[in-house]
Design a protein around this motif. Structure first.
Motif, PDB file in Angstrom:
ATOM      1  N   LYS A   1     -24.057  80.707  21.783  1.00  0.00           N
ATOM      2  CA  LYS A   1     -22.652  80.895  21.418  1.00  0.00           C
ATOM      3  C   LYS A   1     -22.483  82.116  20.518  1.00  0.00           C
ATOM      4  N   ALA A   2     -23.412  82.316  19.608  1.00  0.00           N
ATOM      5  CA  ALA A   2     -23.331  83.459  18.691  1.00  0.00           C
ATOM      6  C   ALA A   2     -23.489  84.781  19.433  1.00  0.00           C
ATOM      7  N   LYS A   3     -24.250  84.779  20.513  1.00  0.00           N
ATOM      8  CA  LYS A   3     -24.476  86.004  21.274  1.00  0.00           C
ATOM      9  C   LYS A   3     -23.424  86.236  22.355  1.00  0.00           C
TER      10      LYS A   3
ATOM     11  N   PHE B   1     -32.217  84.688  16.511  1.00  0.00           N
ATOM     12  CA  PHE B   1     -30.861  85.091  16.849  1.00  0.00           C
ATOM     13  C   PHE B   1     -30.764  86.281  17.794  1.00  0.00           C
TER      14      PHE B   1
ATOM     15  N   ILE C   1     -22.934  83.393  10.592  1.00  0.00           N
ATOM     16  CA  ILE C   1     -24.029  82.437  10.416  1.00  0.00           C
ATOM     17  C   ILE C   1     -24.984  82.952   9.346  1.00  0.00           C
TER      18      ILE C   1
ATOM     19  N   PHE D   1     -18.883  80.925  16.996  1.00  0.00           N
ATOM     20  CA  PHE D   1     -19.963  81.292  16.089  1.00  0.00           C
ATOM     21  C   PHE D   1     -20.201  82.790  16.215  1.00  0.00           C
ATOM     22  N   GLN D   2     -20.299  83.467  15.091  1.00  0.00           N
ATOM     23  CA  GLN D   2     -20.642  84.888  15.044  1.00  0.00           C
ATOM     24  C   GLN D   2     -21.956  85.009  14.275  1.00  0.00           C
ATOM     25  N   ILE D   3     -22.873  85.797  14.792  1.00  0.00           N
ATOM     26  CA  ILE D   3     -24.169  85.935  14.126  1.00  0.00           C
ATOM     27  C   ILE D   3     -23.978  86.349  12.671  1.00  0.00           C
TER      28      ILE D   3
END
Length: 185
Positions: free
Chosen positions: A112-114, A59, A126, A121-123
């Motif tokens: 997407k999380a970054k 991540f 997740i 999506f948020q780290i």
């Protein structure tokens, strides 16, 4: 998170599943759902088995999201076996489907999380989902911050890697510019 993950798998499953003649059409949706399950369950299993550093590397971007990544390998193996067992798909086809989908979906999930402009999506969300809000979540987030700090990602020196740091990196030419500055010394 699971619903969003399934949408991500659907996005990448066109050629690999839907247009793949070796995957019977009546199993397309089930294969997509099983892929989502395998990713989610695989991440949960890695977290529960103490794979904090592997997940942090995934991540925070310090490990490539390809077939050599241990997280990708574990989830690919799991999905490959499941597709063969549940749907009677040949081992060659199930291995091919898993080897194609897992790196693509995980890479997209990580990106997407970054991405501070993409809130799908948020780290932290997740990590909370895969750890069940246990103490493992803080361990993984700490590892992400630790390794990110070591790589110069903590741009505002507040001791954590967050959206403000990503915005600062983007202003300075993105990760390419950051790595250029790091390695040109």
């Amino acid at each position: 998170m699971f619903e969003q993950l399934t949408q991500l798998v659907q996005q990448y499953s066109g050629d690999t599943v839907v247009k793949n003649e070796a995957v019977p059409n009546e199993h397309n949706e089930a294969v997509i759902t099983e892929t989502s399950n395998s990713i989610f369950d695989g991440l949960k299993k890695i977290a529960s088995e103490g794979g904090t550093e592997q997940l942090a590397a995934l991540f925070n971007g310090s490990a490539p999201v390809n077939s050599s990544n241990p997280v990708v390998q574990k989830i690919t193996e799991q999905l490959s076996g499941t597709l063969g067992n549940k749907f009677g798909i040949s081992s060659e086809t199930s291995s091919g489907v898993a080897a194609s989908l897992i790196p693509q979906v995980l890479n997209s999930l990580v990106n997407k999380a970054k991405d501070p402009k993409d809130s799908s999506f948020q780290i932290s969300d997740i990590i909370s989902s895969i750890t069940g809000n246990s103490g493992q979540a803080s361990g993984i987030m700490d590892a992400i911050s630790k390794y990110g700090t070591q790589f110069g990602l903590d741009q505002n020196n507040d001791g954590k890697i967050d959206e403000a740091d990503v915005a600062a990196i983007a202003k300075k030419g993105g990760l390419g510019g950051l790595f250029g500055r790091l390695f040109s010394k």
